[in-house]
Design a protein around this motif. Structure first.
Motif, PDB file in Angstrom:
ATOM      1  N   TYR A 195     -32.062  31.064  73.932  1.00 33.78           N
ATOM      2  CA  TYR A 195     -32.502  29.714  73.525  1.00 33.78           C
ATOM      3  C   TYR A 195     -32.729  29.597  72.014  1.00 33.78           C
ATOM      4  O   TYR A 195     -32.202  28.685  71.369  1.00 33.78           O
ATOM      5  CB  TYR A 195     -33.789  29.340  74.277  1.00 33.78           C
ATOM      6  N   ALA A 196     -33.508  30.526  71.460  1.00 39.21           N
ATOM      7  CA  ALA A 196     -33.857  30.416  70.031  1.00 39.21           C
ATOM      8  C   ALA A 196     -32.614  30.499  69.152  1.00 39.21           C
ATOM      9  O   ALA A 196     -32.476  29.738  68.188  1.00 39.21           O
ATOM     10  CB  ALA A 196     -34.871  31.507  69.647  1.00 39.21           C
ATOM     11  N   GLN A 197     -31.715  31.422  69.493  1.00 34.38           N
ATOM     12  CA  GLN A 197     -30.484  31.546  68.709  1.00 34.38           C
ATOM     13  C   GLN A 197     -29.659  30.267  68.777  1.00 34.38           C
ATOM     14  O   GLN A 197     -29.116  29.809  67.766  1.00 34.38           O
ATOM     15  CB  GLN A 197     -29.624  32.722  69.199  1.00 34.38           C
ATOM     16  N   THR A 198     -29.526  29.706  69.976  1.00 31.83           N
ATOM     17  CA  THR A 198     -28.746  28.474  70.117  1.00 31.83           C
ATOM     18  C   THR A 198     -29.407  27.329  69.364  1.00 31.83           C
ATOM     19  O   THR A 198     -28.740  26.549  68.670  1.00 31.83           O
ATOM     20  CB  THR A 198     -28.581  28.099  71.605  1.00 31.83           C
ATOM     21  N   ALA A 199     -30.746  27.240  69.464  1.00 27.72           N
ATOM     22  CA  ALA A 199     -31.449  26.167  68.761  1.00 27.72           C
ATOM     23  C   ALA A 199     -31.227  26.267  67.253  1.00 27.72           C
ATOM     24  O   ALA A 199     -30.956  25.263  66.579  1.00 27.72           O
ATOM     25  CB  ALA A 199     -32.941  26.214  69.089  1.00 27.72           C
ATOM     26  N   ALA A 200     -31.299  27.498  66.735  1.00 26.06           N
ATOM     27  CA  ALA A 200     -31.095  27.684  65.293  1.00 26.06           C
ATOM     28  C   ALA A 200     -29.654  27.341  64.903  1.00 26.06           C
ATOM     29  O   ALA A 200     -29.413  26.715  63.857  1.00 26.06           O
ATOM     30  CB  ALA A 200     -31.432  29.123  64.900  1.00 26.06           C
ATOM     31  N   ALA A 201     -28.703  27.736  65.747  1.00 25.45           N
ATOM     32  CA  ALA A 201     -27.298  27.427  65.462  1.00 25.45           C
ATOM     33  C   ALA A 201     -27.066  25.915  65.486  1.00 25.45           C
ATOM     34  O   ALA A 201     -26.342  25.370  64.641  1.00 25.45           O
ATOM     35  CB  ALA A 201     -26.388  28.125  66.477  1.00 25.45           C
ATOM     36  N   MET A 202     -27.714  25.224  66.433  1.00 20.60           N
ATOM     37  CA  MET A 202     -27.553  23.762  66.511  1.00 20.60           C
ATOM     38  C   MET A 202     -28.176  23.087  65.301  1.00 20.60           C
ATOM     39  O   MET A 202     -27.644  22.111  64.773  1.00 20.60           O
ATOM     40  CB  MET A 202     -28.177  23.225  67.809  1.00 20.60           C
ATOM     41  N   ASP A 203     -29.317  23.626  64.825  1.00 18.69           N
ATOM     42  CA  ASP A 203     -29.938  23.067  63.615  1.00 18.69           C
ATOM     43  C   ASP A 203     -28.976  23.149  62.428  1.00 18.69           C
ATOM     44  O   ASP A 203     -28.819  22.183  61.674  1.00 18.69           O
ATOM     45  CB  ASP A 203     -31.221  23.839  63.262  1.00 18.69           C
ATOM     46  N   ARG A 204     -28.348  24.330  62.281  1.00 19.78           N
ATOM     47  CA  ARG A 204     -27.418  24.497  61.157  1.00 19.78           C
ATOM     48  C   ARG A 204     -26.221  23.567  61.289  1.00 19.78           C
ATOM     49  O   ARG A 204     -25.774  22.965  60.318  1.00 19.78           O
ATOM     50  CB  ARG A 204     -26.930  25.950  61.093  1.00 19.78           C
ATOM     51  N   LEU A 205     -25.705  23.467  62.512  1.00 17.42           N
ATOM     52  CA  LEU A 205     -24.514  22.644  62.746  1.00 17.42           C
ATOM     53  C   LEU A 205     -24.830  21.156  62.532  1.00 17.42           C
ATOM     54  O   LEU A 205     -24.042  20.424  61.924  1.00 17.42           O
ATOM     55  CB  LEU A 205     -24.016  22.897  64.171  1.00 17.42           C
ATOM     56  N   LEU A 255     -22.287  19.823  72.883  1.00 21.97           N
ATOM     57  CA  LEU A 255     -22.233  19.422  74.296  1.00 21.97           C
ATOM     58  C   LEU A 255     -22.481  20.630  75.199  1.00 21.97           C
ATOM     59  O   LEU A 255     -23.204  20.528  76.203  1.00 21.97           O
ATOM     60  CB  LEU A 255     -20.871  18.816  74.635  1.00 21.97           C
ATOM     61  N   ALA A 256     -21.888  21.768  74.840  1.00 20.34           N
ATOM     62  CA  ALA A 256     -22.094  22.987  75.640  1.00 20.34           C
ATOM     63  C   ALA A 256     -23.577  23.364  75.637  1.00 20.34           C
ATOM     64  O   ALA A 256     -24.143  23.727  76.683  1.00 20.34           O
ATOM     65  CB  ALA A 256     -21.247  24.133  75.074  1.00 20.34           C
ATOM     66  N   ALA A 257     -24.215  23.258  74.478  1.00 20.64           N
ATOM     67  CA  ALA A 257     -25.649  23.569  74.397  1.00 20.64           C
ATOM     68  C   ALA A 257     -26.466  22.568  75.214  1.00 20.64           C
ATOM     69  O   ALA A 257     -27.448  22.930  75.870  1.00 20.64           O
ATOM     70  CB  ALA A 257     -26.099  23.561  72.931  1.00 20.64           C
ATOM     71  N   GLN A 258     -26.069  21.300  75.199  1.00 17.14           N
ATOM     72  CA  GLN A 258     -26.773  20.284  75.990  1.00 17.14           C
ATOM     73  C   GLN A 258     -26.671  20.595  77.483  1.00 17.14           C
ATOM     74  O   GLN A 258     -27.638  20.442  78.234  1.00 17.14           O
ATOM     75  CB  GLN A 258     -26.187  18.894  75.713  1.00 17.14           C
ATOM     76  N   HIS A 259     -25.481  21.030  77.917  1.00 14.83           N
ATOM     77  CA  HIS A 259     -25.316  21.385  79.332  1.00 14.83           C
ATOM     78  C   HIS A 259     -26.222  22.551  79.705  1.00 14.83           C
ATOM     79  O   HIS A 259     -26.873  22.539  80.750  1.00 14.83           O
ATOM     80  CB  HIS A 259     -23.848  21.721  79.634  1.00 14.83           C
ATOM     81  N   LYS A 260     -26.265  23.569  78.826  1.00 18.63           N
ATOM     82  CA  LYS A 260     -27.120  24.719  79.114  1.00 18.63           C
ATOM     83  C   LYS A 260     -28.587  24.297  79.089  1.00 18.63           C
ATOM     84  O   LYS A 260     -29.397  24.782  79.899  1.00 18.63           O
ATOM     85  CB  LYS A 260     -26.862  25.842  78.105  1.00 18.63           C
ATOM     86  N   GLY A 261     -28.926  23.398  78.200  1.00 16.99           N
ATOM     87  CA  GLY A 261     -30.286  22.858  78.162  1.00 16.99           C
ATOM     88  C   GLY A 261     -30.651  22.196  79.473  1.00 16.99           C
ATOM     89  O   GLY A 261     -31.708  22.456  80.051  1.00 16.99           O
TER      90      GLY A 261
END
Lengths: 114, 114
Positions: B28-38, B78-84
């Motif tokens: 979760y934390a890694q994905t959240a940080a990656a989404m922030d950067r993106l 979108l992939a992160a939203q699905h996993k969320g």
């Protein structure tokens, strides 16, 4: 406040208050709790959400802007705002916004038409 | 994210994402940080603020609604939203709002005309 505010269908008003605290305490938690209770008793109050993790974010929801403005000008709340500006917050921003679309996990369209 | 987003003068769009986490981690934390950067690299991104304390509140700011929608539909997001939806969040609400008024500590009118 660890629940998501059960707001009605839009439109409604969101007041987004973002803040950074000073180290000064001076009854902050008690005042914050008292303001939460008082806000909830105001006409047009729809709910609020709040979290602090370094930065503090409080979003309160109101039926319309006049309800939000009326709460801003309640005397005891004005006193708390003054103490916030002078003592509790090193910085803050307040944003007043109109929510015109909302969806929940249950209703969430992950891909929606623009 | 422990700073207040230096947004321009209104109007602009705020996307208020409020969530409750499951106990599941799964990056979760890694994905959240990656989404922030993106997100920060997207056209029309103005900034964001985020805190979790029981409830999580993330507010991202966008030049206009089309910029906010374009970010929503970026494939990796979108992939992160699905996993969320499937794994990370027991509940969430997303609200899309137009900020039409804002003030900071420096500019704050504690008593303002309605």
């Amino acid at each position: 406040m660890t629940s998501i505010a059960p707001t009605p269908d839009p439109p409604y008003v969101a007041v987004i208050f973002t803040s950074l605290r000073t180290p000064f305490d001076g009854g902050y938690a008690q005042t914050a709790a008292a303001m939460d209770r008082l806000a909830a008793a105001q006409d047009g109050y729809l709910g609020h959400e709040s979290a602090r993790e370094g930065i503090g974010i409080t979003v309160s929801y109101w039926r319309d802007e006049s309800a939000a403005l009326a709460w801003k000008d309640v005397a005891v709340h004005l006193a708390a705002q003054h103490k916030g500006r002078d003592s509790w917050y090193s910085d803050y921003t307040t944003r007043i916004a109109v929510v015109h679309r909302a969806y929940t996990k249950a209703s969430s369209p992950l891909v929606e038409s623009p």
